[in-house]
Write a protein that holds these residues in place. Structure first.
Motif, mmCIF file in Angstrom:
data_model
loop_
_atom_site.group_PDB
_atom_site.id
_atom_site.type_symbol
_atom_site.label_atom_id
_atom_site.label_comp_id
_atom_site.label_asym_id
_atom_site.label_seq_id
_atom_site.Cartn_x
_atom_site.Cartn_y
_atom_site.Cartn_z
ATOM 1 N N ILE A 246 -23.701 -79.238 -75.415
ATOM 2 C CA ILE A 246 -22.695 -78.407 -74.758
ATOM 3 C C ILE A 246 -23.328 -77.360 -73.853
ATOM 4 O O ILE A 246 -22.800 -77.030 -72.794
ATOM 5 C CB ILE A 246 -21.812 -77.712 -75.811
ATOM 6 C CG1 ILE A 246 -21.238 -78.762 -76.775
ATOM 7 C CG2 ILE A 246 -20.699 -76.944 -75.159
ATOM 8 C CD1 ILE A 246 -20.523 -79.885 -76.104
ATOM 9 N N VAL B 97 -28.726 -66.507 -80.104
ATOM 10 C CA VAL B 97 -27.779 -67.037 -81.075
ATOM 11 C C VAL B 97 -26.766 -67.969 -80.400
ATOM 12 O O VAL B 97 -26.429 -69.039 -80.907
ATOM 13 C CB VAL B 97 -27.057 -65.859 -81.786
ATOM 14 C CG1 VAL B 97 -25.744 -66.306 -82.389
ATOM 15 C CG2 VAL B 97 -27.950 -65.258 -82.853
ATOM 16 N N ILE B 98 -26.300 -67.547 -79.231
ATOM 17 C CA ILE B 98 -25.323 -68.337 -78.479
ATOM 18 C C ILE B 98 -25.948 -69.649 -78.007
ATOM 19 O O ILE B 98 -25.389 -70.726 -78.190
ATOM 20 C CB ILE B 98 -24.802 -67.524 -77.272
ATOM 21 C CG1 ILE B 98 -23.942 -66.357 -77.752
ATOM 22 C CG2 ILE B 98 -24.035 -68.412 -76.313
ATOM 23 C CD1 ILE B 98 -23.612 -65.345 -76.668
ATOM 24 N N TYR C 170 -26.563 -72.071 -80.823
ATOM 25 C CA TYR C 170 -25.347 -72.742 -81.290
ATOM 26 C C TYR C 170 -24.922 -73.843 -80.327
ATOM 27 O O TYR C 170 -24.690 -74.985 -80.734
ATOM 28 C CB TYR C 170 -24.224 -71.707 -81.436
ATOM 29 C CG TYR C 170 -22.882 -72.295 -81.787
ATOM 30 C CD1 TYR C 170 -22.607 -72.726 -83.081
ATOM 31 C CD2 TYR C 170 -21.891 -72.421 -80.825
ATOM 32 C CE1 TYR C 170 -21.374 -73.267 -83.398
ATOM 33 C CE2 TYR C 170 -20.650 -72.958 -81.141
ATOM 34 C CZ TYR C 170 -20.395 -73.383 -82.433
ATOM 35 O OH TYR C 170 -19.179 -73.923 -82.749
ATOM 36 N N LEU C 171 -24.843 -73.506 -79.056
ATOM 37 C CA LEU C 171 -24.319 -74.454 -78.076
ATOM 38 C C LEU C 171 -25.238 -75.639 -77.803
ATOM 39 O O LEU C 171 -24.772 -76.714 -77.429
ATOM 40 C CB LEU C 171 -24.018 -73.732 -76.763
ATOM 41 C CG LEU C 171 -22.850 -72.749 -76.817
ATOM 42 C CD1 LEU C 171 -22.721 -71.996 -75.503
ATOM 43 C CD2 LEU C 171 -21.540 -73.464 -77.160
ATOM 44 N N LYS D 188 -27.005 -77.141 -80.012
ATOM 45 C CA LYS D 188 -27.069 -78.035 -81.164
ATOM 46 C C LYS D 188 -25.851 -78.959 -81.245
ATOM 47 O O LYS D 188 -25.863 -79.942 -81.972
ATOM 48 C CB LYS D 188 -27.156 -77.221 -82.456
ATOM 49 C CG LYS D 188 -28.410 -76.373 -82.571
ATOM 50 C CD LYS D 188 -29.643 -77.222 -82.829
ATOM 51 C CE LYS D 188 -30.872 -76.362 -83.091
ATOM 52 N NZ LYS D 188 -31.363 -75.645 -81.885
ATOM 53 N N MET E 244 -19.191 -77.624 -86.014
ATOM 54 C CA MET E 244 -18.741 -76.632 -85.037
ATOM 55 C C MET E 244 -18.357 -75.324 -85.690
ATOM 56 O O MET E 244 -18.644 -74.254 -85.166
ATOM 57 C CB MET E 244 -17.572 -77.188 -84.226
ATOM 58 C CG MET E 244 -17.987 -78.298 -83.287
ATOM 59 S SD MET E 244 -16.709 -78.787 -82.135
ATOM 60 C CE MET E 244 -15.806 -79.996 -83.087
ATOM 61 N N GLY F 214 -19.203 -74.491 -88.849
ATOM 62 C CA GLY F 214 -20.315 -74.016 -89.680
ATOM 63 C C GLY F 214 -20.002 -73.733 -91.127
ATOM 64 O O GLY F 214 -20.710 -72.975 -91.776
#
Lengths: 150, 150
Positions: free
Chosen positions: B76, B118-119, B122-123, B125, B139, B141
């Motif tokens: 993403i 952190v952002i 997340y995106l 992965k 998504m 978590g």
DNA sequence: CTTATTCCTACCTCGGTGGTAGGATTTGTC
DNA sequence: GACAAATCCTACCACCGAGGTAGGAATAAG
């Protein structure tokens, strides 16, 4: 951009006061001078922090602002939330209970919800004290092998 | 807001194509119709995805767009990065090597850097395939107790 | 050669960001 | 009481990116 100058300056102001207060009041002029920021603009931002109860103020000579609590009792999320209004990374996840009309069938919504959660989780765990102390491990997360590779 | 309609619609387009392609080309008109979005506006967004190599196109009758790779091979982050230009939550962390002049002494910078990390973490992965499959655990978590309480 | 499609360029409106300006009010000090 | 130093309050404004819209040119299938 999720966080505008308003939120960033708010945080800068909070750390500046925390560092320079020493129990007393810190004047707006001093903060603006130290941080090299427009006094007039800071004034409007500080007003938000003050009305929101994050600061206490004293008018008149020798007046200024001081923290309402200990630095360790502020988490970054609440400071930014107050000044920015929202920390949601997208429009379609707005908080006030109002949902996008396509929410029920939207396959990307869980992604945005998850992203929102990750952000909120990070910001609510860090305190003003962490910033003052330069707690890089907590802010940059190097200590958590698991989270790094996850 | 960190992600505008451009990025959100881009992701919507990618998932729509992934779902409806079946090896062939999907037309812009069909996507706009299914997603109830402005065809003209989608056109400008799809152009970015196409030029960026995330899509392949065919002009003329029975033309359209299809994915350049398998859904599982898109994360993403790259989709949003291409359309939004940056995913940085603040202005002062801009990527192109250009740093804020106050960076050296800025005590809040590590916070923004950590948030950015952190952002991005997340995106990057989550894949397009995760969205299509509705992989809510990944998504949202919920599966990671450690990360929830951290 | 017609039709369906992408491709390209230009344009427009609106609201939020990032301030600025000026004065009223309050409080400490001499 | 006067003055100075500070907060408080209201109003204003320029710029730019977000979120589109419009129209037509090029291309490919049948």
């Amino acid at each position: 951009m999720m966080v505008s100058t308003k939120g960033r300056y708010a945080l800068t102001v909070m750390t500046d006061i925390a560092r320079n207060s020493d129990g007393g009041y810190v004047s707006l002029a001093d903060i603006a001078e130290r941080q090299k920021l427009s006094m007039k603009y800071l004034e409007s931002i500080i007003a938000i922090l003050n009305k929101g109860g994050l600061l206490e103020s004293l008018r008149g000579k020798n007046g200024g602002y001081k923290l309402a609590r200990d630095p360790g009792d502020y988490n970054i999320s609440e400071i930014l939330l107050l000044t920015e209004g929202t920390l949601a990374p997208v429009n379609c996840i707005m908080q006030d209970g109002v949902q996008c009309e396509k929410a029920a069938t939207c396959s990307t919504l869980p992604l945005w919800a998850g992203l929102d959660k990750v952000i909120e989780n990070y910001l609510s765990k860090i305190t003003l004290e962490d910033i003052i102390n330069g707690n890089r491990r907590k802010m940059l997360g190097d200590y958590c092998d698991h989270c790094d590779t996850l």
